[in-house]
Design a protein around this motif. Structure first.
Motif, PDB file in Angstrom:
ATOM      1  N   GLU A 150       0.775  -1.195   0.198  1.00  0.00           N
ATOM      2  CA  GLU A 150       0.079  -0.072   0.071  1.00  0.00           C
ATOM      3  C   GLU A 150       0.894   1.219   0.035  1.00  0.00           C
ATOM      4  O   GLU A 150       2.032   1.300   0.186  1.00  0.00           O
ATOM      5  N   ILE A 151       0.221   2.264  -0.302  1.00  0.00           N
ATOM      6  CA  ILE A 151       0.973   3.595  -0.012  1.00  0.00           C
ATOM      7  C   ILE A 151       0.530   4.225   1.530  1.00  0.00           C
ATOM      8  O   ILE A 151      -0.706   4.397   1.780  1.00  0.00           O
ATOM      9  N   HIS A 152       1.679   4.034   2.154  1.00  0.00           N
ATOM     10  CA  HIS A 152       1.506   4.357   3.622  1.00  0.00           C
ATOM     11  C   HIS A 152       3.049   4.898   4.213  1.00  0.00           C
ATOM     12  O   HIS A 152       3.947   4.197   4.213  1.00  0.00           O
ATOM     13  N   PRO A 153       3.113   6.176   4.700  1.00  0.00           N
ATOM     14  CA  PRO A 153       2.009   7.025   4.683  1.00  0.00           C
ATOM     15  C   PRO A 153       1.838   7.822   3.558  1.00  0.00           C
ATOM     16  O   PRO A 153       2.663   7.848   2.688  1.00  0.00           O
ATOM     17  N   VAL A 154       0.816   8.268   3.343  1.00  0.00           N
ATOM     18  CA  VAL A 154       0.398   9.515   2.221  1.00  0.00           C
ATOM     19  C   VAL A 154       1.194  10.734   2.297  1.00  0.00           C
ATOM     20  O   VAL A 154       1.232  11.235   3.451  1.00  0.00           O
ATOM     21  N   TYR A 155       1.891  11.032   1.077  1.00  0.00           N
ATOM     22  CA  TYR A 155       2.551  12.439   1.362  1.00  0.00           C
ATOM     23  C   TYR A 155       1.987  13.589   0.669  1.00  0.00           C
ATOM     24  O   TYR A 155       2.142  14.589   0.939  1.00  0.00           O
ATOM     25  N   ASN A 156       1.136  12.955  -0.478  1.00  0.00           N
ATOM     26  CA  ASN A 156       0.593  14.156  -1.328  1.00  0.00           C
ATOM     27  C   ASN A 156      -0.549  13.602  -1.919  1.00  0.00           C
ATOM     28  O   ASN A 156      -0.816  12.356  -2.256  1.00  0.00           O
ATOM     29  N   ILE A 157      -1.889  14.277  -2.086  1.00  0.00           N
ATOM     30  CA  ILE A 157      -3.068  14.021  -2.689  1.00  0.00           C
ATOM     31  C   ILE A 157      -3.452  15.030  -3.702  1.00  0.00           C
ATOM     32  O   ILE A 157      -3.338  16.120  -3.372  1.00  0.00           O
ATOM     33  N   GLU A 158      -3.553  14.456  -4.772  1.00  0.00           N
ATOM     34  CA  GLU A 158      -3.890  15.421  -5.910  1.00  0.00           C
ATOM     35  C   GLU A 158      -5.311  14.948  -6.788  1.00  0.00           C
ATOM     36  O   GLU A 158      -5.512  13.765  -6.737  1.00  0.00           O
ATOM     37  N   VAL A 159      -6.266  15.846  -7.199  1.00  0.00           N
ATOM     38  CA  VAL A 159      -7.431  15.416  -8.123  1.00  0.00           C
ATOM     39  C   VAL A 159      -6.988  15.998  -9.607  1.00  0.00           C
ATOM     40  O   VAL A 159      -6.207  16.726  -9.827  1.00  0.00           O
ATOM     41  N   CYS A 160      -7.363  15.076 -10.537  1.00  0.00           N
ATOM     42  CA  CYS A 160      -7.327  15.391 -12.185  1.00  0.00           C
ATOM     43  C   CYS A 160      -8.217  16.656 -12.397  1.00  0.00           C
ATOM     44  O   CYS A 160      -9.269  16.830 -11.992  1.00  0.00           O
ATOM     45  N   LYS A 161      -7.275  17.840 -13.071  1.00  0.00           N
ATOM     46  CA  LYS A 161      -7.989  18.741 -13.406  1.00  0.00           C
ATOM     47  C   LYS A 161      -9.207  18.589 -14.536  1.00  0.00           C
ATOM     48  O   LYS A 161      -8.842  17.784 -15.433  1.00  0.00           O
ATOM     49  N   ASN A 204       2.353  13.878 -15.855  1.00  0.00           N
ATOM     50  CA  ASN A 204       2.440  15.365 -16.158  1.00  0.00           C
ATOM     51  C   ASN A 204       1.679  16.011 -15.121  1.00  0.00           C
ATOM     52  O   ASN A 204       0.466  16.160 -14.678  1.00  0.00           O
ATOM     53  N   ASP A 205       2.544  16.896 -14.476  1.00  0.00           N
ATOM     54  CA  ASP A 205       2.149  17.528 -13.139  1.00  0.00           C
ATOM     55  C   ASP A 205       1.075  18.519 -13.510  1.00  0.00           C
ATOM     56  O   ASP A 205       0.097  19.208 -12.832  1.00  0.00           O
ATOM     57  N   ALA A 206       1.019  19.036 -14.858  1.00  0.00           N
ATOM     58  CA  ALA A 206       0.147  19.977 -15.189  1.00  0.00           C
ATOM     59  C   ALA A 206      -1.317  19.742 -15.066  1.00  0.00           C
ATOM     60  O   ALA A 206      -2.137  20.290 -15.271  1.00  0.00           O
ATOM     61  N   ASP A 207      -1.655  18.140 -15.227  1.00  0.00           N
ATOM     62  CA  ASP A 207      -2.818  17.598 -15.195  1.00  0.00           C
ATOM     63  C   ASP A 207      -3.542  17.576 -13.748  1.00  0.00           C
ATOM     64  O   ASP A 207      -4.758  16.972 -13.722  1.00  0.00           O
ATOM     65  N   TRP A 208      -2.934  17.908 -12.768  1.00  0.00           N
ATOM     66  CA  TRP A 208      -3.248  17.540 -11.327  1.00  0.00           C
ATOM     67  C   TRP A 208      -3.223  18.976 -10.542  1.00  0.00           C
ATOM     68  O   TRP A 208      -2.533  19.838 -10.817  1.00  0.00           O
ATOM     69  N   LEU A 209      -4.272  18.977  -9.542  1.00  0.00           N
ATOM     70  CA  LEU A 209      -4.337  20.093  -8.501  1.00  0.00           C
ATOM     71  C   LEU A 209      -4.211  19.384  -7.261  1.00  0.00           C
ATOM     72  O   LEU A 209      -5.060  18.453  -6.910  1.00  0.00           O
ATOM     73  N   ALA A 210      -3.591  20.164  -6.499  1.00  0.00           N
ATOM     74  CA  ALA A 210      -3.579  19.793  -5.129  1.00  0.00           C
ATOM     75  C   ALA A 210      -4.847  19.554  -4.336  1.00  0.00           C
ATOM     76  O   ALA A 210      -6.089  20.577  -4.529  1.00  0.00           O
ATOM     77  N   PHE A 211      -5.204  18.699  -3.826  1.00  0.00           N
ATOM     78  CA  PHE A 211      -6.488  18.215  -3.141  1.00  0.00           C
ATOM     79  C   PHE A 211      -6.988  19.420  -2.045  1.00  0.00           C
ATOM     80  O   PHE A 211      -7.974  19.753  -2.276  1.00  0.00           O
ATOM     81  N   ASP A 212      -6.095  19.911  -1.638  1.00  0.00           N
ATOM     82  CA  ASP A 212      -6.277  20.786  -0.342  1.00  0.00           C
ATOM     83  C   ASP A 212      -6.743  22.260  -1.279  1.00  0.00           C
ATOM     84  O   ASP A 212      -7.983  22.687  -0.729  1.00  0.00           O
ATOM     85  N   VAL A 213      -6.143  22.420  -2.382  1.00  0.00           N
ATOM     86  CA  VAL A 213      -6.731  23.551  -3.148  1.00  0.00           C
ATOM     87  C   VAL A 213      -8.154  23.333  -3.572  1.00  0.00           C
ATOM     88  O   VAL A 213      -9.047  24.261  -3.691  1.00  0.00           O
ATOM     89  N   TRP A 214      -8.326  22.021  -4.176  1.00  0.00           N
ATOM     90  CA  TRP A 214      -9.537  21.861  -4.888  1.00  0.00           C
ATOM     91  C   TRP A 214     -10.704  21.769  -3.838  1.00  0.00           C
ATOM     92  O   TRP A 214     -11.826  22.208  -3.961  1.00  0.00           O
ATOM     93  N   TRP A 215     -10.512  21.297  -2.552  1.00  0.00           N
ATOM     94  CA  TRP A 215     -11.373  21.042  -1.569  1.00  0.00           C
ATOM     95  C   TRP A 215     -11.775  22.498  -1.075  1.00  0.00           C
ATOM     96  O   TRP A 215     -13.009  22.670  -0.781  1.00  0.00           O
TER      97      TRP A 215
END
Length: 313
Positions: free
Chosen positions: A248-259, A268-279
Motif C-alpha cells: 500500500e501507500i503508507h503514509p500518504v505524502y500528497n493527494i491530487e485530483v485530476c483537473k 504530467n504535473d500540469a494535469d493535477w491540482l492539489a486536493f487541499d486547493v480543490w477542496w
C-alpha cells in the motif's frame, strides 16, 4: 588495577547501550526529517495532540517487531535518486503481492524487513486511481502505530483505491493518511460515510461520495507492506479489511485530483491540482455525526460496539 578495569568495562558497556538504543524512542512525533527537511505537506499541516504523545515507534508496550513496523509506517522521508516518485498502478501493487513470500498476520510481523526492502518497501511512489471507499479506521479500538488512540483525530484515514471508478473494494488497494500533522482537508476524506437513520448503519453520503468518486486521484507516498494482515481479495471470507494486496501507500505524502478536461496523465504535473486547493474551492458539506462501525484494521483489537442515537429528523 581491578577497579580500573571494572570502570573501563562499565564505560564500554554504557557506550554500547547508547549506540544500540532505539533510534525512535522519543514520545513525540518529529515535524521534520533527519536531514532537517520539513514534512512533505508542511505548507498545510496541522498539529494534533497525538503529535506530542505518540512517537515514530507507536505504542511503547507493543512487540519489538510491531514497533519496527510502526517506525516504517511512520516514515515521511522516503526519497528517490531522481527526485521524482516512481509511477505505480493498482495492478502493480497486486502483482507485487503475488511475488511476496514474507509471512504475515497479526503477531507475525517480520523482525527483519530487508526482504521487503528488496521488493521495494521504502520507495517513494505515486499512483493514479479512483476512490472506492474511505473511512477513519479503528475508532474505539485504535492501532499500536497510533498508540491505541480511539478517536478520529488519533487514527488513520483508510482509503480503498481502484484502477477504475467501478472497482469492487475487494479488488482495491490501500492508501493510509496517518493522523500525524494531518491537514484538515485530507481528514474530510474519512467522512465519506455517514449515518443512515433508515438503514441504521453508516453508508456513503451521496453528496460527498459524488464529489470524491467523480475523478481520478494521484496519490504520492511510501511503498509499504502491511505485515499485520493476511491479504483479503474477492472470493475470500472471514477476513478484513477486504483488499487485493498488502502492499500500500503508507503514509500518504500528497493527494491530487485530476483537473477537469485534462488527460489525467499521472506523469504530467500540469494535469493535477492539489486536493487541499480543490477542496477549499468547494461549498462545504455538513459533517457526519458519530463514530464509524468498521471492523478494526488491527487484528486482535476490540470492536467498537457503541451505537450513536440516530440524528433527529
Amino acid at each position: 588495577m581491578a577497579l580500573s578495569m571494572k570502570l573501563h568495562s562499565l564505560k564500554a558497556l554504557a557506550i554500547l547501550v547508547v549506540v544500540n538504543a532505539p533510534l525512535h524512542a522519543q514520545s513525540s512525533f518529529p515535524d521534520h526529517c533527519p536531514n532537517g527537511s520539513p514534512l512533505p505537506f508542511a505548507n498545510i499541516e496541522l498539529k494534533h495532540p497525538i503529535d506530542s504523545t505518540c512517537g515514530l515507534d507507536g505504542l511503547s508496550t507493543a512487540s519489538a517487531n510491531s514497533r519496527l513496523q510502526n517506525a516504517v509506517k511512520n516514515n515521511f522521508c522516503a526519497a528517490s535518486a531522481t527526485g521524482q516518485p516512481e509511477t505505480f498502478t493498482p495492478q502493480m501493487l497486486i502483482d507485487l503481492q503475488a511475488n511476496t513470500h514474507v509471512s504475515s498476520g497479526f503477531g507475525h510481523e517480520p523482525s527483519d524487513r530487508k526482504p521487503l526492502q528488496d521488493l521495494g518497501e521504502g520507495k517513494l511512489i505515486r499512483m493514479k486511481a479512483f476512490l472506492v471507499e474511505a473511512h477513519h479506521a479503528d475508532l474505539g479500538s485504535g492501532e499500536s502505530v497510533n498508540c491505541k488512540g480511539k478517536t478520529e483525530v488519533s487514527n488513520d484515514v483508510h482509503i480503498a483505491f481502484g484502477a477504475k471508478a467501478n472497482t469492487q473494494e475487494c479488488d482495491s488497494v490501500t492508501a493510509e493518511i496517518t493522523p500525524h500533522y494531518r491537514p484538515a482537508s485530507w481528514n474530510e476524506i474519512g467522512h465519506y460515510e455517514k449515518w443512515s437513520s433508515s438503514l441504521r448503519k453508516y453508508v456513503p453520503g451521496p453528496a460527498l461520495a459524488a464529489r470524491l468518486t467523480a475523478h481520478p486521484y494521484r496519490v504520492t507516498g511510501q511503498l509499504f507492506f502491511d505485515a499485520s494482515h493476511h491479504v483479503c481479495p474477492c472470493g475470500t471470507v472471514h477476513c478484513s479489511p477486504v483488499r487485493a494486496s498488502l502492499w500500500e501507500i503508507h503514509p500518504v505524502y500528497n493527494i491530487e485530483v485530476c483537473k477537469a478536461g485534462s488527460p489525467c496523465d499521472e506523469n504530467n504535473d500540469a494535469d493535477w491540482l492539489a486536493f487541499d486547493v480543490w477542496w477549499k474551492s468547494l461549498t462545504p458539506l455538513a459533517k457526519p455525526k458519530g463514530p464509524h462501525s468498521h471492523t478494526p484494521h488491527e487484528p486482535g483489537a476490540t470492536v467498537h460496539t457503541h451505537r450513536p442515537t440516530p440524528p433527529s429528523p
